[in-house]
Design a protein around this motif. Sequence first.
Motif, PDB file in Angstrom:
ATOM      1  N   TRP A  25      40.806 123.757  27.645  1.00  0.00           N
ATOM      2  CA  TRP A  25      40.003 124.429  27.182  1.00  0.00           C
ATOM      3  C   TRP A  25      40.618 124.823  26.110  1.00  0.00           C
ATOM      4  O   TRP A  25      41.431 124.972  24.734  1.00  0.00           O
ATOM      5  N   MET A  26      42.174 125.789  26.710  1.00  0.00           N
ATOM      6  CA  MET A  26      43.221 126.668  25.736  1.00  0.00           C
ATOM      7  C   MET A  26      44.099 125.525  24.853  1.00  0.00           C
ATOM      8  O   MET A  26      44.444 126.088  23.661  1.00  0.00           O
ATOM      9  N   LEU A  27      44.528 124.485  25.112  1.00  0.00           N
ATOM     10  CA  LEU A  27      45.521 122.888  24.869  1.00  0.00           C
ATOM     11  C   LEU A  27      44.186 122.828  23.872  1.00  0.00           C
ATOM     12  O   LEU A  27      45.040 122.125  22.596  1.00  0.00           O
ATOM     13  N   PHE A  28      43.187 121.998  23.716  1.00  0.00           N
ATOM     14  CA  PHE A  28      42.778 121.555  22.944  1.00  0.00           C
ATOM     15  C   PHE A  28      41.034 121.892  22.372  1.00  0.00           C
ATOM     16  O   PHE A  28      41.121 121.122  21.186  1.00  0.00           O
ATOM     17  N   PHE A  29      40.763 122.953  22.608  1.00  0.00           N
ATOM     18  CA  PHE A  29      39.435 123.119  21.887  1.00  0.00           C
ATOM     19  C   PHE A  29      39.228 124.136  21.188  1.00  0.00           C
ATOM     20  O   PHE A  29      38.499 124.659  20.552  1.00  0.00           O
ATOM     21  N   PHE A  34      46.622 124.571  20.577  1.00  0.00           N
ATOM     22  CA  PHE A  34      48.212 124.612  20.399  1.00  0.00           C
ATOM     23  C   PHE A  34      48.045 123.137  19.425  1.00  0.00           C
ATOM     24  O   PHE A  34      49.477 123.271  19.095  1.00  0.00           O
ATOM     25  N   LEU A  35      47.313 122.459  19.545  1.00  0.00           N
ATOM     26  CA  LEU A  35      47.157 121.639  18.155  1.00  0.00           C
ATOM     27  C   LEU A  35      47.059 122.123  17.008  1.00  0.00           C
ATOM     28  O   LEU A  35      48.329 121.675  15.658  1.00  0.00           O
ATOM     29  N   ILE A  36      45.918 122.706  16.791  1.00  0.00           N
ATOM     30  CA  ILE A  36      45.858 123.591  15.820  1.00  0.00           C
ATOM     31  C   ILE A  36      47.222 124.473  15.710  1.00  0.00           C
ATOM     32  O   ILE A  36      48.368 123.814  13.925  1.00  0.00           O
ATOM     33  N   LEU A  40      49.546 124.135  12.096  1.00  0.00           N
ATOM     34  CA  LEU A  40      50.171 125.195  11.284  1.00  0.00           C
ATOM     35  C   LEU A  40      51.374 126.362  10.746  1.00  0.00           C
ATOM     36  O   LEU A  40      51.876 126.050   9.625  1.00  0.00           O
ATOM     37  N   ASN A  41      51.957 125.708  12.010  1.00  0.00           N
ATOM     38  CA  ASN A  41      53.884 125.877  11.841  1.00  0.00           C
ATOM     39  C   ASN A  41      54.689 124.523  11.215  1.00  0.00           C
ATOM     40  O   ASN A  41      54.831 124.698  10.227  1.00  0.00           O
TER      41      ASN A  41
END
Length: 103
Positions: A25-29, A34-36, A40-41
């Motif tokens: 959940w924290m990595l993708f949704f 992480f993706l967002i 943003l970086n």
Amino acid sequence: MKIQKKHLKPFKNLFVIVLIAFAVWMLFFDANSFLIHHELNSEMDDLEEEKEYYQREIEKDKKALEELSTEEGLEKLAREKYYMKRENEEIYIIEYEDSLDND
């Protein structure tokens, strides 16, 4: 059969299942995934490069304004760009073949 049970044994624990679900959940949704963060970086890096470009352009424009604020700089611009001349003065414009726009 024993090998399959051996590999599946950790997944029978509720704590491991919850931990894996939380990590996915924290990595993708999640809104802070992480993706967002990666997106943003990269956007921040692009904006930093753009900021540096505009700062260099501002410095060039400041130098040009300083040059134009003097009488000699203004006269130089008028003579080179607008082909102005003083009274009783002749101007010859020499254009080379390789500097002409051939449309």
